[in-house]
Design a protein around this motif. Structure first.
Motif, short mmCIF file in Angstrom:
data_model
loop_
_atom_site.label_atom_id
_atom_site.label_comp_id
_atom_site.label_asym_id
_atom_site.label_seq_id
_atom_site.Cartn_x
_atom_site.Cartn_y
_atom_site.Cartn_z
N PRO A 139 0.83 -1.21 0.00
CA PRO A 139 0.00 0.00 0.00
C PRO A 139 0.86 1.27 0.00
CG PRO A 139 0.10 -0.90 2.22
CD PRO A 139 0.97 -1.79 1.35
N LYS A 140 0.55 2.19 -0.89
CA LYS A 140 1.20 3.52 -0.92
C LYS A 140 2.72 3.44 -0.90
CE LYS A 140 -2.74 5.94 1.07
NZ LYS A 140 -3.24 6.90 2.06
N LEU A 141 3.24 2.92 -1.99
CA LEU A 141 4.70 2.78 -2.11
C LEU A 141 5.37 4.13 -2.33
CD1 LEU A 141 4.86 -0.38 -4.36
CD2 LEU A 141 5.85 -0.19 -2.09
N PRO A 142 6.61 4.30 -1.90
CA PRO A 142 7.37 5.52 -2.24
C PRO A 142 7.60 5.59 -3.76
CG PRO A 142 8.40 4.30 -0.45
CD PRO A 142 7.34 3.42 -0.99
N LYS A 143 7.79 6.77 -4.26
CA LYS A 143 7.96 6.97 -5.71
C LYS A 143 9.16 6.20 -6.25
CE LYS A 143 5.74 11.51 -5.96
NZ LYS A 143 5.92 12.94 -6.33
N LYS A 144 10.21 6.05 -5.45
CA LYS A 144 11.40 5.35 -5.91
C LYS A 144 11.15 3.87 -6.19
CE LYS A 144 14.67 8.41 -3.54
NZ LYS A 144 15.77 8.50 -2.56
N LEU A 145 10.07 3.30 -5.59
CA LEU A 145 9.77 1.87 -5.78
C LEU A 145 8.65 1.63 -6.80
CD1 LEU A 145 9.92 0.62 -2.07
CD2 LEU A 145 11.64 0.30 -3.87
N ALA A 156 -2.67 3.50 -5.98
CA ALA A 156 -2.25 3.68 -4.59
C ALA A 156 -1.71 2.40 -3.98
CB ALA A 156 -3.43 4.19 -3.76
N ALA A 157 -2.13 1.23 -4.49
CA ALA A 157 -1.73 -0.03 -3.88
C ALA A 157 -1.54 -1.11 -4.94
CB ALA A 157 -2.78 -0.48 -2.87
N VAL A 158 -0.70 -2.08 -4.61
CA VAL A 158 -0.42 -3.22 -5.50
C VAL A 158 -0.50 -4.50 -4.68
CG1 VAL A 158 1.22 -4.28 -7.09
CG2 VAL A 158 1.14 -1.79 -6.85
N GLY A 159 -1.10 -5.53 -5.29
CA GLY A 159 -1.13 -6.85 -4.69
C GLY A 159 -0.52 -7.86 -5.65
N VAL A 160 0.26 -8.79 -5.13
CA VAL A 160 0.96 -9.74 -5.98
C VAL A 160 0.70 -11.17 -5.50
CG1 VAL A 160 3.21 -10.49 -6.87
CG2 VAL A 160 2.75 -8.06 -6.51
N VAL A 161 0.44 -12.07 -6.47
CA VAL A 161 0.31 -13.50 -6.20
C VAL A 161 1.35 -14.23 -7.04
CG1 VAL A 161 -1.16 -15.54 -6.43
CG2 VAL A 161 -2.15 -13.37 -5.69
N LYS A 162 2.11 -15.12 -6.42
CA LYS A 162 3.06 -15.94 -7.16
C LYS A 162 2.96 -17.38 -6.67
CE LYS A 162 7.76 -16.07 -8.95
NZ LYS A 162 9.08 -15.38 -9.02
N MET A 163 2.70 -18.30 -7.65
CA MET A 163 2.57 -19.72 -7.35
C MET A 163 3.61 -20.50 -8.15
SD MET A 163 0.13 -19.43 -5.21
CE MET A 163 -0.29 -21.13 -4.87
N PRO A 164 4.06 -21.66 -7.64
CA PRO A 164 5.15 -22.38 -8.30
C PRO A 164 4.80 -22.95 -9.68
CG PRO A 164 4.25 -23.67 -6.50
CD PRO A 164 3.62 -22.33 -6.40
N ASP A 165 3.51 -23.19 -9.97
CA ASP A 165 3.09 -23.75 -11.26
C ASP A 165 1.95 -22.93 -11.82
OD1 ASP A 165 4.81 -26.13 -11.42
OD2 ASP A 165 3.64 -26.84 -9.69
N CYS A 166 1.77 -23.05 -13.13
CA CYS A 166 0.62 -22.41 -13.78
C CYS A 166 -0.53 -23.40 -13.84
CB CYS A 166 1.00 -21.98 -15.21
SG CYS A 166 2.05 -20.51 -15.28
N LEU A 167 -1.58 -23.13 -13.06
CA LEU A 167 -2.76 -23.99 -13.03
C LEU A 167 -3.99 -23.18 -13.43
CD1 LEU A 167 -2.13 -25.95 -9.69
CD2 LEU A 167 -1.79 -26.78 -12.04
N PRO A 168 -4.94 -23.80 -14.15
CA PRO A 168 -6.13 -23.08 -14.59
C PRO A 168 -6.95 -22.52 -13.43
CG PRO A 168 -5.91 -25.13 -15.79
CD PRO A 168 -4.90 -25.16 -14.70
#
Length: 320
Positions: A139-145, A156-168
């Protein structure tokens, strides 16, 4: 010598005088008796009920000077009343001070706002799944990031999901999010090849909304990671979802069996094609899932049969 008549006369007189004396004494005795023994009419019988009533009346009169307690109604409250059954500002203040001295601080409900609170706006890991996936929230990252993501960051905010495999099933989850929240933008890394990680970045101006969505995503993905295999269905998939799965955009429905190996999928399809004579569906065998598409009612029935057969094969196929 007195005559007999004189004697008789004297006797009669004496008798008469004696009777008078007796009568006089009797009258005296009766009067004394009446004075010494009271008559029944003059006997005083105590009336206990009357005495109790008089006592109550006497008590009421004695206390009539004391102020009467008024009923506890809003209209009858006196501003200066300090009776034990009522609390004024002084008594409340005293109780409050006493509770502070004893360490009993009254509970208060606080409403927190994001504002510039660095603790609330701090980036964090929401959670890690059992199969090696992870969910983050920024939430609300500094401009440098802001240049650290796959798309130019104006949100204003970013959410990230990362999983080991690509599944439908991961595509199904993201598809549901973007369909229900049209304001959210996203970037997706998806590849059918085995061993390719699945990555999704979500961008939103509403920090609270995205934070809640990312928590929900983590819960769904983590529950899925506890299952060795699972099935999913979708009616009338969106054009975006159809293009990601490389199927016809006019398909009525899709069904997926995840968590099985490539060769086990061939065993399952061999049994299915031999036992069900129907051509009203298509299938695709991949390294870690089996995909059916076509008539929704047909593929829903077929995927249920495949799941049952997979449960039977799980003990014999070491590469399940």
């Amino acid at each position: 010598m007195k005559r007999l008549s004189d004697v008789m006369k004297q006797v009669v007189q004496e008798i008469l005088q004696g009777n008078k004396k007796i009568a006089s004494n009797k009258a005296v005795n009766n009067s004394e008796k009446s004075e010494s023994v009271p008559s029944v009419k003059n006997i005083k019988r105590p009336n206990y009920q009357r005495l109790k009533k008089e006592e109550r009346l006497s008590y009421t009169k004695r206390n009539s000077r004391a102020p009467l307690k008024e009923p506890k109604t809003i209209g009858n409250k006196r501003s200066g009343s300090t009776s034990p059954e009522q609390f004024n500002e002084k008594s409340i203040s005293a109780l409050h001070s006493m509770s502070l001295v004893q360490g009993n601080v009254p509970k208060k409900h606080h409403t927190f706002t994001h504002g510039n609170n660095p603790k609330i706006n701090k980036a964090r890991i929401i959670g890690k799944t059992k199969n090696g996936g992870c969910v983050w929230f920024f939430p609300k990252l500094p401009k440098k990031l802001m240049g650290s993501f796959q798309r130019p960051l104006n949100s204003a905010a970013v959410g990230v999901v990362k999983m080991p495999d690509c599944l439908p099933s991961y595509l199904l989850v993201i598809n549901e999010v973007i369909q229900n929240n049209q304001e959210i933008k996203f970037h997706l890394s998806w590849n059918k090849d085995a061993g390719t990680p699945f990555t999704a970045e979500l961008y939103d101006d509403n920090v609270d909304r995205l934070g809640k969505l990312m928590n929900d995503l983590y819960q769904k993905l983590n529950r899925r990671s506890f299952k060795q295999y699972e099935t999913y269905t979708a009616v009338s998939p969106s054009s975006w979802l159809s293009s990601q799965l490389n199927i016809s955009k006019t398909v009525e429905g899709i069904a997926i069996l995840e968590g099985i190996s490539y060769y086990t999928s061939i065993v399952l399809m061999d049994s299915l094609l031999k036992n069900f004579e129907t051509s009203d569906f298509n299938y695709e065998i991949n390294s870690n899932y089996l995909l059916l598409s076509g008539n929704y009612h047909v593929i829903s029935k077929l995927i249920a049969e495949l799941k049952t057969e997979a449960a039977r094969l799980i003990s014999s196929d070491t590469d399940f």
